[in-house]
Enzyme design. Structure first.
Site, PDB file in Angstrom:
ATOM      1  N   ASP A  52       1.637  -4.771 -95.095  1.00 51.35           N
ATOM      2  CA  ASP A  52       1.856  -4.374 -95.656  1.00 51.35           C
ATOM      3  C   ASP A  52       2.553  -4.161 -97.136  1.00 51.35           C
ATOM      4  OD1 ASP A  52       3.931  -5.961 -95.071  1.00 51.35           O
ATOM      5  OD2 ASP A  52       5.665  -4.343 -95.501  1.00 51.35           O
ATOM      6  N   GLU A  53       2.147  -3.181 -98.183  1.00 54.25           N
ATOM      7  CA  GLU A  53       2.713  -3.087 -99.254  1.00 54.25           C
ATOM      8  C   GLU A  53       2.425  -4.063-100.211  1.00 54.25           C
ATOM      9  OE1 GLU A  53       7.570  -1.854 -98.486  1.00 54.25           O
ATOM     10  OE2 GLU A  53       7.585  -4.307 -98.670  1.00 54.25           O
TER      11      GLU A  53
END
Length: 220
Positions: free
Chosen positions: A143-144
């Site tokens: 993620d991210e």
């Protein structure tokens, strides 16, 4: 703590600078602690799924491998020093994570990154074996990871990485941000070779495309 973080990571999220007062966010589990937790969970029919969060959220690992490199280079062990590097010294990419870090994403275009992941995975497998528990699933995070924006198309991980430019020339991936899926594929194959199922955040299963109205990358 030192500003260059040669000795310890700087504290984040209010953890404070000390490691002896049990401040939330500070400290670690020993191998013995983790084995005890695994046994405790097994007795209660609870499956513990470890998360090895990559390629973003990896700053602690990146800084640690830089420290390892410095130590071994000082000992004249050049080959060993480069074995598990997670950053590319010549990568001039610019990005900011949502935590405002500019150095928390591993370089996914060098074999040392995958050697590191396999070594960590083998160590985790060993802990499960000692606890008498089967490791079935590993959560790889995913993620991210910072990507280009409309206002700054040069922003993003791997945008100016020489290693990644070389990989793009030899692969079916078109843009540096697509190398996220190159990473997920390679890491998943390492897990599969050890009989482990890959899990992750929704990003690993979604192809992101630029949304003109929202001016950001969103699932396509």
């Amino acid at each position: 703590h030192t500003k260059n973080e040669f000795d310890k990571l700087n504290p984040a999220y209010g953890s404070g600078p000390f490691t002896v007062d049990n401040t939330p966010g500070t400290g670690y589990y020993s191998a013995e602690d983790f084995i005890e937790i695994l046994k405790f969970a097994k007795e209660r029919h609870i499956e513990i799924i470890p998360e090895l969060d990559f390629p973003g959220h990896a700053r602690a690992a990146i800084i640690s491998m830089k420290a390892r490199e410095r130590r071994l280079m000082a000992e004249g062990k050049t080959k060993e020093a480069k074995m598990y590097l997670l950053h590319e010294p010549n990568d001039a990419s610019r990005y900011k994570s949502v935590q405002m870090y500019d150095d928390n994403v591993v370089n996914v275009c060098q074999e040392s990154t995958y050697k590191f992941l396999e070594r960590v995975l083998d160590d985790v497998l060993d802990l499960y074996k000692k606890a008498g528990v089967e490791l079935k699933v590993v959560h790889i995070g995913g993620d991210e990871v910072p990507h280009p924006t409309k206002d700054d198309p040069e922003h993003g991980a791997w945008m100016k990485s020489p290693n990644c430019k070389s990989v793009l020339k030899k692969s079916d991936y078109e843009k540096p941000e697509d190398l996220f899926y190159y990473f997920v594929d390679k890491f998943s194959k390492i897990l599969a070779s050890k009989g482990i199922i890959t899990a992750g955040w929704e990003e690993i299963g979604m192809k992101k495309e630029w949304n003109e109205e929202e001016e950001e990358f969103q699932p396509g």
